[in-house]
Design an enzyme around this catalytic site. Sequence first.
Site, short mmCIF file in Angstrom:
data_model
loop_
_atom_site.label_atom_id
_atom_site.label_comp_id
_atom_site.label_asym_id
_atom_site.label_seq_id
_atom_site.Cartn_x
_atom_site.Cartn_y
_atom_site.Cartn_z
CD GLN A 91 -35.70 19.59 33.05
OE1 GLN A 91 -35.20 19.57 31.93
NE2 GLN A 91 -35.08 20.14 34.09
CG HIS A 153 -30.81 19.88 30.38
ND1 HIS A 153 -29.52 20.34 30.48
CD2 HIS A 153 -31.48 20.42 31.42
CE1 HIS A 153 -29.41 21.13 31.54
NE2 HIS A 153 -30.59 21.18 32.13
CD GLU A 247 -24.89 31.09 25.45
OE1 GLU A 247 -23.76 30.86 25.92
OE2 GLU A 247 -25.26 30.67 24.33
CE1 TYR A 257 -25.23 31.10 17.49
CE2 TYR A 257 -25.38 28.99 16.35
CZ TYR A 257 -25.49 30.37 16.35
OH TYR A 257 -25.85 31.03 15.19
CE1 TYR A 268 -28.16 24.85 38.00
CE2 TYR A 268 -27.48 22.83 36.91
CZ TYR A 268 -28.23 23.98 36.92
OH TYR A 268 -29.04 24.29 35.86
#
Length: 375
Positions: A91, A153, A247, A257, A268
């Site tokens: 990623q 991430h 979200e 948050y 997972y």
Amino acid sequence: MSLSRTLLFTLALSLPLVALAASSLPSSLPPSGPKVQILTEGLEYPWSLSFLPSGGFLLTERSGQLVTLGSDGQVLQKLDVNLPEFYAAAQGGLLEVLLADNFAQSGRLFLSYVCGTANANSVCLASASWQDNQLTDVKKIFRATPDRRGAAHYGGRMVQLPDQSLVLTLGDGFDYREQAQNKANHLGKIVRLQQDGSVPADNPLVGQAAVAAEIFTLGHRNVQGIVYDVATGSLWSHEHGPKGGDELNLLQAGVNYGWPVATTGIDYTGARISPFTRFTGMAEPVYQWSPSIAPAGMTLYRGEAFPQYQGNIFITALAGKALHRLVLDGDKVVEEEKLLTELDSRLRDVRTGPDGLIYILTDGPAGKLLRLTPQ
């Protein structure tokens, strides 16, 4: 009161805690829906799109290319970006390109990217000048801490606020999710910076002991969409949940948050991440998705080409393979529509163009730039 402080004060009061010539694609949408056109094909994992003031586009490819397109979508140039300590894997790689508000005069832009090595990497932010289709004066101005292993991430989305400060999203590093609650570092945070990478004096946690002063909000998993609405002064973001629990959030300076203390998602493996779906002192999402759609890009429509979409949020989904249109009533989502499902394609980014049309990047080794126009 400074403009920067006024913006934070306004947010705190107003937000709740809580290349080819264009060719049409087949569409199953009703006649009132948008028409889909292909502008460009053959892009290598495109990630972020911006609009040049002279017409045309700049976009990033995750492997490290900054691509210049003409207004018709023709590829004019692919530039290998020479960024300090650049690292591309999974990623990670070249993420967002953001043109400064005064880009037409200054040529200044910002690039978020992954820096370091497989065993020690993070998200970096660089500033540069764009002159004669070349990057000059490339400087690394911020590196998130601490370094981590793996390549997942990262966040990496950016927006510039009216006071000229930059907001940058940072992921939790996947294996480091508990750190999203640790105010001493940047994992799972959204940070706010000056354009030289320094800390604004009115950031919400400035002056607190053992706290990263760059933090604007905390308790995030992997924020890949953020947008500032000039019409309302609202700052919206969305983030990936694990197995469910994606979200949509309204951001308020200094607010927590919840991740991973409060979430509707499960791991997972099927195990519960937390016994709490809400927790005292932590903001609840405005909207959420289970199962996960894997939200990627986001735009809040304020153009003129689609008057029926005025004030709607559009979100591209990777796993969900759709463009999600959210109708707002104040700070609530009152309707959701899924568009472009007939494409059966992972959608990476979505932007409102200066012409009021909607532009989308598809994900993958043969990505496309799409344009949505009225019927």
